[in-house]
Design an enzyme around this catalytic site. Sequence first.
Site, PDB file in Angstrom:
ATOM      1  N   GLY A   1       9.095 -11.829  -1.218  1.00  0.00           N
ATOM      2  CA  GLY A   1      10.056 -11.286  -0.258  1.00  0.00           C
ATOM      3  C   GLY A   1      10.970 -12.347   0.349  1.00  0.00           C
ATOM      4  O   GLY A   1      12.089 -12.043   0.779  1.00  0.00           O
TER       5      GLY A   1
ATOM      6  N   ASP B   1       0.820  -1.219   0.000  1.00  0.00           N
ATOM      7  CA  ASP B   1       0.000   0.000   0.000  1.00  0.00           C
ATOM      8  C   ASP B   1       0.851   1.266   0.000  1.00  0.00           C
ATOM      9  O   ASP B   1       0.346   2.367  -0.173  1.00  0.00           O
ATOM     10  CB  ASP B   1      -0.970  -0.020   1.196  1.00  0.00           C
ATOM     11  CG  ASP B   1      -0.245  -0.220   2.511  1.00  0.00           C
ATOM     12  OD1 ASP B   1       0.609   0.604   2.875  1.00  0.00           O
ATOM     13  OD2 ASP B   1      -0.528  -1.229   3.198  1.00  0.00           O
TER      14      ASP B   1
ATOM     15  N   ASP C   1       6.454  -5.661   6.501  1.00  0.00           N
ATOM     16  CA  ASP C   1       5.097  -5.113   6.604  1.00  0.00           C
ATOM     17  C   ASP C   1       4.192  -6.049   5.811  1.00  0.00           C
ATOM     18  O   ASP C   1       3.783  -5.757   4.694  1.00  0.00           O
ATOM     19  CB  ASP C   1       5.113  -3.695   6.012  1.00  0.00           C
ATOM     20  CG  ASP C   1       3.734  -3.057   6.004  1.00  0.00           C
ATOM     21  OD1 ASP C   1       2.774  -3.677   6.482  1.00  0.00           O
ATOM     22  OD2 ASP C   1       3.621  -1.936   5.487  1.00  0.00           O
TER      23      ASP C   1
HETATM   24  N1  SAM Z   1      -0.533  -3.627   7.595  1.00  0.00           N
HETATM   25  C1  SAM Z   1      -1.121  -4.794   7.099  1.00  0.00           C
HETATM   26  C2  SAM Z   1      -1.445  -5.810   8.176  1.00  0.00           C
HETATM   27  O1  SAM Z   1      -0.733  -5.876   9.185  1.00  0.00           O
HETATM   28  O2  SAM Z   1      -2.448  -6.488   8.022  1.00  0.00           O
HETATM   29  C3  SAM Z   1      -0.321  -5.323   6.007  1.00  0.00           C
HETATM   30  C4  SAM Z   1      -0.489  -4.442   4.810  1.00  0.00           C
HETATM   31  S1  SAM Z   1       0.404  -4.803   3.396  1.00  0.00           S
HETATM   32  C5  SAM Z   1      -0.905  -4.480   2.265  1.00  0.00           C
HETATM   33  C6  SAM Z   1       0.700  -6.541   3.383  1.00  0.00           C
HETATM   34  C7  SAM Z   1       1.328  -6.975   2.074  1.00  0.00           C
HETATM   35  O3  SAM Z   1       2.145  -8.132   2.278  1.00  0.00           O
HETATM   36  C8  SAM Z   1       0.331  -7.354   0.979  1.00  0.00           C
HETATM   37  O4  SAM Z   1       0.338  -6.368  -0.014  1.00  0.00           O
HETATM   38  C9  SAM Z   1       0.841  -8.714   0.459  1.00  0.00           C
HETATM   39  O5  SAM Z   1       0.794  -8.825  -0.942  1.00  0.00           O
HETATM   40  C10 SAM Z   1       2.264  -8.713   0.993  1.00  0.00           C
HETATM   41  N2  SAM Z   1       2.895 -10.045   1.103  1.00  0.00           N
HETATM   42  C11 SAM Z   1       2.393 -11.183   1.638  1.00  0.00           C
HETATM   43  N3  SAM Z   1       3.278 -12.195   1.520  1.00  0.00           N
HETATM   44  C12 SAM Z   1       4.381 -11.691   0.887  1.00  0.00           C
HETATM   45  C13 SAM Z   1       5.621 -12.239   0.473  1.00  0.00           C
HETATM   46  N4  SAM Z   1       5.930 -13.527   0.673  1.00  0.00           N
HETATM   47  N5  SAM Z   1       6.511 -11.417  -0.144  1.00  0.00           N
HETATM   48  C14 SAM Z   1       6.222 -10.109  -0.366  1.00  0.00           C
HETATM   49  N6  SAM Z   1       5.048  -9.535  -0.003  1.00  0.00           N
HETATM   50  C15 SAM Z   1       4.130 -10.311   0.617  1.00  0.00           C
END
Ligand code: SAM
Length: 287
Positions: A143, A91, A161
């Site tokens: 990630g 985001d 995050d």
């Molecule tokens: N603040 C939020 C929460 O605590 O619920 C998190 C917000 S942020 C939108 C979370 C992000 O982590 C998502 O956009 C998702 O696509 C990403 N995400 C999940 N697994 C991931 C991975 N293995 N590598 C990179 N990004 C990842």
Amino acid sequence: MTHSDATWFHENFAATGSAVGFRVVRKLDEVQSPFQKIEIYETTDWGNLMLIDGAIMLTSRDNFLYHEMMSHPALFTHSNPKRVVIIGGGDCGTLREVLKHKEVEHVTQVDIDEQVTRMAEKYFPELCDCNADPRAELLFDDGIAYMQNAAPESLDLVIVDSTDPVGPAEGLFNQAFYQSCLNALRPGGILVQQSESPLAQIALIRAMRSAMKDAGFQSLRTISFPQPCYPTGWWSCTMARKHGELNVFRERGAASKAFTTRYYSLDTHRAAISLPPFVFEALEQKP
Ligand code: SAM
């Protein structure tokens, strides 16, 4: 203003027997990406609301609490943070906060799902207004693999995050991942990861801390802050440091920072690292 046409969205948390709800006017958008379902709602009082697979990610009104506390405490604890990686954070709210620090030379944001950023650009444009900063690099990749391949001792700060530890984010909460982060950090480097609710998920925080310790991090500090849209309304992140303390920070820098924040300050930083007794005892955290 009448809300007679509004309905309520609730996210129920079976594990805690509680829920968080928002009064919504309408659904603005929905996309099924290869990784997850992303939905956007307009609410009556909290601006726009983003859900991923039905779980609340953020609202326009309260995301500053989380984004400021995921970034500034760690950045003011490091003596001179220059190279930062954000894992997840699609985001772009955490990215925006990190870029407020002029000493940061490069920030790479690695979110697995490009659609999250595209939705944020459309429905949370205020979080994305620094994306064109020449110091910012946006990658759409896993990630876990990114950190495995990161050059040794190349980073000062890794901010995780991510979504909750299920689906694509599951592998971001284990010792192997923390080991990759440790290898990529320079001496004095810091890992910070969102660590869920101190009221409801203390077992998860303990497990994260123990995996961080086992990976070789020397000091740990879990800090807490309010976050109304997440389960219990009270949230945390956990900092882990390769060498050095986490309970001292650049207090003069925090007091005289050249940018504005709405929640983070010298005093809220001090308060956040002073855990309430029951959390402190549950984590057996040495002062
Ligand atoms: N603040 C939020 C929460 O605590 O619920 C998190 C917000 S942020 C939108 C979370 C992000 O982590 C998502 O956009 C998702 O696509 C990403 N995400 C999940 N697994 C991931 C991975 N293995 N590598 C990179 N990004 C990842």
